[in-house]
Design a protein around this motif. Sequence first.
Motif, PDB file in Angstrom:
ATOM      1  N   VAL A 187       0.814  -1.220   0.000  1.00 58.78           N
ATOM      2  CA  VAL A 187       0.000   0.000   0.000  1.00 58.78           C
ATOM      3  C   VAL A 187       0.847   1.269   0.000  1.00 58.78           C
ATOM      4  O   VAL A 187       0.644   2.152  -0.852  1.00 58.78           O
ATOM      5  N   PRO A 188       1.796   1.438   0.926  1.00 63.57           N
ATOM      6  CA  PRO A 188       2.596   2.675   0.896  1.00 63.57           C
ATOM      7  C   PRO A 188       3.405   2.841  -0.386  1.00 63.57           C
ATOM      8  O   PRO A 188       3.640   3.977  -0.823  1.00 63.57           O
ATOM      9  N   VAL A 189       3.813   1.729  -0.987  1.00 65.84           N
ATOM     10  CA  VAL A 189       4.560   1.808  -2.249  1.00 65.84           C
ATOM     11  C   VAL A 189       3.659   2.358  -3.353  1.00 65.84           C
ATOM     12  O   VAL A 189       4.049   3.252  -4.116  1.00 65.84           O
ATOM     13  N   VAL A 190       2.444   1.830  -3.427  1.00 64.85           N
ATOM     14  CA  VAL A 190       1.495   2.295  -4.444  1.00 64.85           C
ATOM     15  C   VAL A 190       1.134   3.758  -4.212  1.00 64.85           C
ATOM     16  O   VAL A 190       1.062   4.563  -5.159  1.00 64.85           O
ATOM     17  N   VAL A 191       0.910   4.130  -2.965  1.00 70.66           N
ATOM     18  CA  VAL A 191       0.558   5.516  -2.648  1.00 70.66           C
ATOM     19  C   VAL A 191       1.697   6.463  -3.040  1.00 70.66           C
ATOM     20  O   VAL A 191       1.459   7.556  -3.578  1.00 70.66           O
ATOM     21  N   SER A 192       2.927   6.041  -2.792  1.00 71.87           N
ATOM     22  CA  SER A 192       4.075   6.856  -3.174  1.00 71.87           C
ATOM     23  C   SER A 192       4.139   7.045  -4.689  1.00 71.87           C
ATOM     24  O   SER A 192       4.392   8.153  -5.183  1.00 71.87           O
ATOM     25  N   LEU A 193       3.881   5.958  -5.419  1.00 73.05           N
ATOM     26  CA  LEU A 193       3.870   6.051  -6.882  1.00 73.05           C
ATOM     27  C   LEU A 193       2.742   6.956  -7.364  1.00 73.05           C
ATOM     28  O   LEU A 193       2.916   7.745  -8.297  1.00 73.05           O
ATOM     29  N   ALA A 194       1.585   6.837  -6.716  1.00 75.30           N
ATOM     30  CA  ALA A 194       0.437   7.664  -7.100  1.00 75.30           C
ATOM     31  C   ALA A 194       0.726   9.138  -6.872  1.00 75.30           C
ATOM     32  O   ALA A 194       0.357  10.003  -7.686  1.00 75.30           O
ATOM     33  N   ASP A 195       1.400   9.430  -5.763  1.00 77.01           N
ATOM     34  CA  ASP A 195       1.730  10.821  -5.447  1.00 77.01           C
ATOM     35  C   ASP A 195       2.680  11.402  -6.496  1.00 77.01           C
ATOM     36  O   ASP A 195       2.506  12.537  -6.964  1.00 77.01           O
ATOM     37  N   ARG A 196       3.664  10.619  -6.888  1.00 82.21           N
ATOM     38  CA  ARG A 196       4.617  11.094  -7.887  1.00 82.21           C
ATOM     39  C   ARG A 196       3.949  11.242  -9.255  1.00 82.21           C
ATOM     40  O   ARG A 196       4.204  12.213  -9.978  1.00 82.21           O
ATOM     41  N   LEU A 210       2.585  10.096 -15.402  1.00 88.25           N
ATOM     42  CA  LEU A 210       2.865   8.655 -15.397  1.00 88.25           C
ATOM     43  C   LEU A 210       4.279   8.335 -15.872  1.00 88.25           C
ATOM     44  O   LEU A 210       4.917   7.414 -15.353  1.00 88.25           O
ATOM     45  N   LEU A 211       4.761   9.060 -16.856  1.00 85.17           N
ATOM     46  CA  LEU A 211       6.085   8.755 -17.403  1.00 85.17           C
ATOM     47  C   LEU A 211       7.186   8.881 -16.347  1.00 85.17           C
ATOM     48  O   LEU A 211       8.228   8.223 -16.455  1.00 85.17           O
ATOM     49  N   ALA A 212       6.938   9.677 -15.331  1.00 86.89           N
ATOM     50  CA  ALA A 212       7.946   9.874 -14.287  1.00 86.89           C
ATOM     51  C   ALA A 212       8.142   8.613 -13.456  1.00 86.89           C
ATOM     52  O   ALA A 212       9.167   8.463 -12.781  1.00 86.89           O
ATOM     53  N   LEU A 213       7.177   7.710 -13.507  1.00 87.99           N
ATOM     54  CA  LEU A 213       7.264   6.477 -12.712  1.00 87.99           C
ATOM     55  C   LEU A 213       8.280   5.501 -13.274  1.00 87.99           C
ATOM     56  O   LEU A 213       8.703   4.578 -12.585  1.00 87.99           O
ATOM     57  N   GLU A 214       8.663   5.703 -14.524  1.00 90.82           N
ATOM     58  CA  GLU A 214       9.589   4.760 -15.149  1.00 90.82           C
ATOM     59  C   GLU A 214      10.909   4.670 -14.389  1.00 90.82           C
ATOM     60  O   GLU A 214      11.490   3.592 -14.240  1.00 90.82           O
ATOM     61  N   SER A 215      11.350   5.786 -13.850  1.00 94.28           N
ATOM     62  CA  SER A 215      12.612   5.789 -13.120  1.00 94.28           C
ATOM     63  C   SER A 215      12.480   5.171 -11.735  1.00 94.28           C
ATOM     64  O   SER A 215      13.485   4.857 -11.093  1.00 94.28           O
ATOM     65  N   SER A 216      11.240   4.988 -11.283  1.00 96.93           N
ATOM     66  CA  SER A 216      11.015   4.409  -9.950  1.00 96.93           C
ATOM     67  C   SER A 216      10.930   2.888  -9.983  1.00 96.93           C
ATOM     68  O   SER A 216      10.962   2.243  -8.928  1.00 96.93           O
ATOM     69  N   LEU A 217      10.832   2.315 -11.173  1.00 93.27           N
ATOM     70  CA  LEU A 217      10.594   0.871 -11.287  1.00 93.27           C
ATOM     71  C   LEU A 217      11.732   0.042 -10.703  1.00 93.27           C
ATOM     72  O   LEU A 217      11.504  -1.012 -10.118  1.00 93.27           O
ATOM     73  N   LYS A 218      12.972   0.536 -10.873  1.00 91.85           N
ATOM     74  CA  LYS A 218      14.107  -0.246 -10.390  1.00 91.85           C
ATOM     75  C   LYS A 218      14.157  -0.336  -8.874  1.00 91.85           C
ATOM     76  O   LYS A 218      14.850  -1.189  -8.307  1.00 91.85           O
ATOM     77  N   GLU A 219      13.398   0.515  -8.186  1.00 92.71           N
ATOM     78  CA  GLU A 219      13.362   0.501  -6.723  1.00 92.71           C
ATOM     79  C   GLU A 219      12.253  -0.393  -6.171  1.00 92.71           C
ATOM     80  O   GLU A 219      12.176  -0.601  -4.969  1.00 92.71           O
TER      81      GLU A 219
END
Length: 255
Positions: free
Chosen positions: A78-87, A93-102
């Motif tokens: 849940v906190p991971v998804v919420v963090s992605l949603a906030d970003r 959405l394209l900004a999430l691509e750099s977060s995938l490796k984490e």
Amino acid sequence: MDPATLIGLGLAAIVIITANILEGGSPASLLMLPPMLLVFGGTFFVTVAGGTITDTKNAIRAVKHAFTSRAASAADVVPVVVSLADRARKEGLLALESSLKEIEDPFLVKGVTMAVDGTDPEELRDILESEVYAKRAADKQSAKFFTDAGGYAPTIGIVGTVMSLVHVLENLSKPDELGHMIAAAFLATLWGVLSANAIWLPIASKLKRLSELEASRMEVVIEGVAAIQAGSNPRIIAQKLRSLLPTEQQEPEAA
């Protein structure tokens, strides 16, 4: 690693051995190769006969999963998804691509990647839900292997006892040996019932439970990815995902 299976089966074995000793028996007297070979070997191979070779291979791999795996809690995602949603809400959405490796959850990575790639929301949900369905089916088959083994083992044990009793009747002229032979005859039934209820069925139950927990986490991920793709408010996403969790995991949102 979740030690429940190891602890449960280990303590069950200790209780059984202790009870045998308290009754004046000897654990060594229960370890006779012929009945154990018949029960364990016979049970395994008739269970194999009830499925495919692939089913057997998957079931064997699932044994390690039952003893050593720990299903990740759905609450952890849940906190991971919420963090992605906030970003995503702030940067797109394209900004999430750099977060995938984490992200450690491969299913979440797959869902977010598809969302970033512009997959239609309905198609994205269908694909992810199909993966959950396929996983449930595979897990169900692996658990069924051990459930079937638990059903066959007692009957095979009885077969072994009948075979041994036939041998006893052939040796009625040796009364001094009858007691030992009859006791040995019933060991097959003992191992059949014991293996079913202290090995096969508990493993099947553990695999079913792990499957439920893992599928529940995947369902939370699906709802989270769908909400991210829809641009929902992160706070609303958090509340929605927490509502999908078991009651004991529904922690209040931090202020």
